[in-house]
Design an enzyme around this catalytic site. Structure first.
Site, short mmCIF file in Angstrom:
data_model
loop_
_atom_site.label_atom_id
_atom_site.label_comp_id
_atom_site.label_asym_id
_atom_site.label_seq_id
_atom_site.Cartn_x
_atom_site.Cartn_y
_atom_site.Cartn_z
N THR A 184 0.87 -1.19 0.00
CA THR A 184 0.00 0.00 0.00
C THR A 184 0.90 1.22 0.00
O THR A 184 2.02 1.15 0.50
CB THR A 184 -0.85 -0.02 1.29
OG1 THR A 184 -1.88 -0.96 1.12
CG2 THR A 184 -1.44 1.32 1.64
N ARG A 212 -15.27 -5.37 1.17
CA ARG A 212 -14.45 -5.02 2.34
C ARG A 212 -13.80 -3.65 2.12
O ARG A 212 -13.26 -3.34 1.07
CB ARG A 212 -13.36 -6.08 2.51
CG ARG A 212 -12.43 -5.84 3.71
CD ARG A 212 -11.11 -5.25 3.28
NE ARG A 212 -10.10 -5.30 4.34
CZ ARG A 212 -8.94 -4.65 4.28
NH1 ARG A 212 -8.63 -3.94 3.24
NH2 ARG A 212 -8.09 -4.74 5.28
N VAL A 213 -13.86 -2.81 3.14
CA VAL A 213 -13.15 -1.54 3.13
C VAL A 213 -12.16 -1.56 4.28
O VAL A 213 -12.50 -1.96 5.39
CB VAL A 213 -14.13 -0.35 3.28
CG1 VAL A 213 -13.38 0.96 3.42
CG2 VAL A 213 -15.08 -0.29 2.08
N GLY A 214 -10.92 -1.18 4.00
CA GLY A 214 -9.88 -1.22 5.02
C GLY A 214 -9.63 0.14 5.66
O GLY A 214 -10.38 1.10 5.44
N ASP A 215 -8.55 0.19 6.43
CA ASP A 215 -8.19 1.43 7.14
C ASP A 215 -7.89 2.58 6.19
O ASP A 215 -8.05 3.74 6.54
CB ASP A 215 -6.98 1.18 8.04
CG ASP A 215 -5.76 0.73 7.25
OD1 ASP A 215 -5.90 -0.18 6.40
OD2 ASP A 215 -4.67 1.28 7.46
N THR A 236 0.05 1.64 7.34
CA THR A 236 -0.02 0.51 6.41
C THR A 236 0.06 -0.78 7.21
O THR A 236 0.70 -0.81 8.26
CB THR A 236 1.11 0.55 5.37
OG1 THR A 236 1.18 -0.71 4.71
CG2 THR A 236 2.47 0.85 5.99
N GLY A 237 -0.60 -1.81 6.73
CA GLY A 237 -0.59 -3.07 7.45
C GLY A 237 -1.97 -3.70 7.41
O GLY A 237 -2.73 -3.46 6.46
N GLY A 239 -5.47 -3.76 7.88
CA GLY A 239 -6.46 -2.72 8.12
C GLY A 239 -7.41 -3.03 9.26
O GLY A 239 -7.84 -2.13 10.00
N1 ASP Z 1 -3.81 -1.29 5.20
C1 ASP Z 1 -4.19 -1.88 3.94
C2 ASP Z 1 -5.54 -2.55 4.11
O1 ASP Z 1 -5.76 -3.23 5.10
C3 ASP Z 1 -3.20 -2.86 3.42
C4 ASP Z 1 -1.76 -2.41 3.43
O2 ASP Z 1 -1.38 -1.48 4.14
O3 ASP Z 1 -0.95 -3.00 2.68
O4 ASP Z 1 -6.34 -2.42 3.22
#
Ligand code: ASP
Length: 324
Positions: A184, A212-215, A236-237, A239
């Site tokens: 990301t 799905r919606v992430g952070d 990042t990580g 979510g």
């Molecule tokens: N944070 C992002 C998500 O969960 C993924 C990522 O940071 O690589 O959508």
């Protein structure tokens, strides 16, 4: 105080990155920081700088954003992106969209429009269609092949890949664990007027559930920028962890108390304590022109460009030299 921009290219295992891909990844980080700095040096705003930097990484193909995005459980794209201006806490965010390869430009348009902060799904795609942004091309053959591979691994495990698998991303002792995410992109910047901004763009996680919606689409979790707290942060990580942790709001709070680097470290320490290793990372800039970066994954790509300086340090691993 020199204007500056700090970018990241995702936190994770990075173990699947071969030589060519790793070179494109590093080059993309440096180029993103360079174009952001060029804009800041010409008197541009932090908001414009984080958008141009993010756009570079969306176009690169080396990151999980824009044309490089991963695919969901149905083999389709579903992108999240967001942008925040620290001055008035203005924000624009899109969740689960497919209508453009540059969702960060859509986030900018939403922020400028000022009516809503977050649009998701088909309604968001219809709104994006009116912006005449570049479309997202069909997934290339190698990406579809990787999708099939992951599906086969999922079948071998006889269950849907879930958060436990995401946790095992980065575990050197679990070579069978699939890489479900990372790469990301995000950017934080401070301009000559003291303006702070944060931007993020992602394809999310491989094989995520449709819808799905992430952070990365959520203010406070995946990004935060605030003049009162005097900081801007992007995470990042995984979510699902950042959302419950309000990671970027916390990173800004801690940066105000402790300074940018200590704030980033404190925030990741809390994340680690709450959810365990391999959760992710965060980058921060503050109103004093200080920068911070921290992660509890194997690596996190990052590059820093300050106006008035030649060098653009770039790093991936914890042991890499990365003067902040
Ligand atoms: N944070 C992002 C998500 O969960 C993924 C990522 O940071 O690589 O959508």
């Amino acid at each position: 105080m020199k204007p500056l921009i700090l970018v990241h290219g995702g936190a994770g295992a990075m173990r699947s990155m071969d030589g060519e891909r790793a070179a494109a990844y590093r080059a993309g980080l440096v180029e993103a920081a360079r174009v952001g700095r060029e804009l800041l040096a010409a008197g541009g705003s932090a908001l414009d700088a984080v958008v141009v930097a993010t756009r570079v990484m969306e176009a690169s193909g080396a990151f999980n954003a824009g044309v490089g995005s991963c695919l969901d459980a149905e083999g389709r794209y579903s992108l999240d992106a967001a942008l925040m201006d620290g001055r008035e806490r203005r924000a624009g965010a899109l969740g689960a969209v497919t209508a453009t390869a540059h969702p960060i430009d859509a986030a900018r348009a939403l922020l400028d429009e000022g009516r809503h902060v977050l649009l998701v799904g088909p309604g968001a795609d219809r709104w994006i269609a009116g912006l005449e942004l570049p479309p997202l091309p069909e997934p290339p053959a190698d990406k579809l092949a990787h999708y099939e591979e992951l599906l086969a691994k999922q079948a071998a495990r006889q269950r849907a890949l879930d958060l436990a698998d995401m946790t095992s991303v980065g575990r050197p002792d679990d070579e069978e664990a699939p890489d479900l995410g990372h790469d990301t992109v995000g950017a934080v910047a401070l301009d000559a007027e003291g303006g702070l901004a944060a931007a993020v763009s992602t394809g999310g996680l491989w094989l995520k559930a449709p819808g799905r919606v992430g952070d990365s689409a959520l203010v406070g979790a995946g990004l935060f920028a605030c003049e009162t707290l005097g900081a801007a942060a992007v995470s990042t990580g995984i979510g699902e962890r950042m959302i419950r942790d309000l990671t970027c709001h916390r990173a800004c709070q801690l940066s105000q108390e402790l300074g940018a680097q200590e704030g980033a470290e404190g925030c990741v320490a809390e994340l680690d304590q709450r959810f365990g290793p391999d959760s992710g990372g965060v980058i921060v800039v503050d109103a004093q022109g200080l920068a911070g970066a921290s992660f509890n994954t194997q690596g996190m790509g990052r590059a820093l460009a300050r106006v008035g300086e030649e060098e653009i340090p770039v790093a991936v691993w914890p042991e890499d030299d990365f003067p902040l």
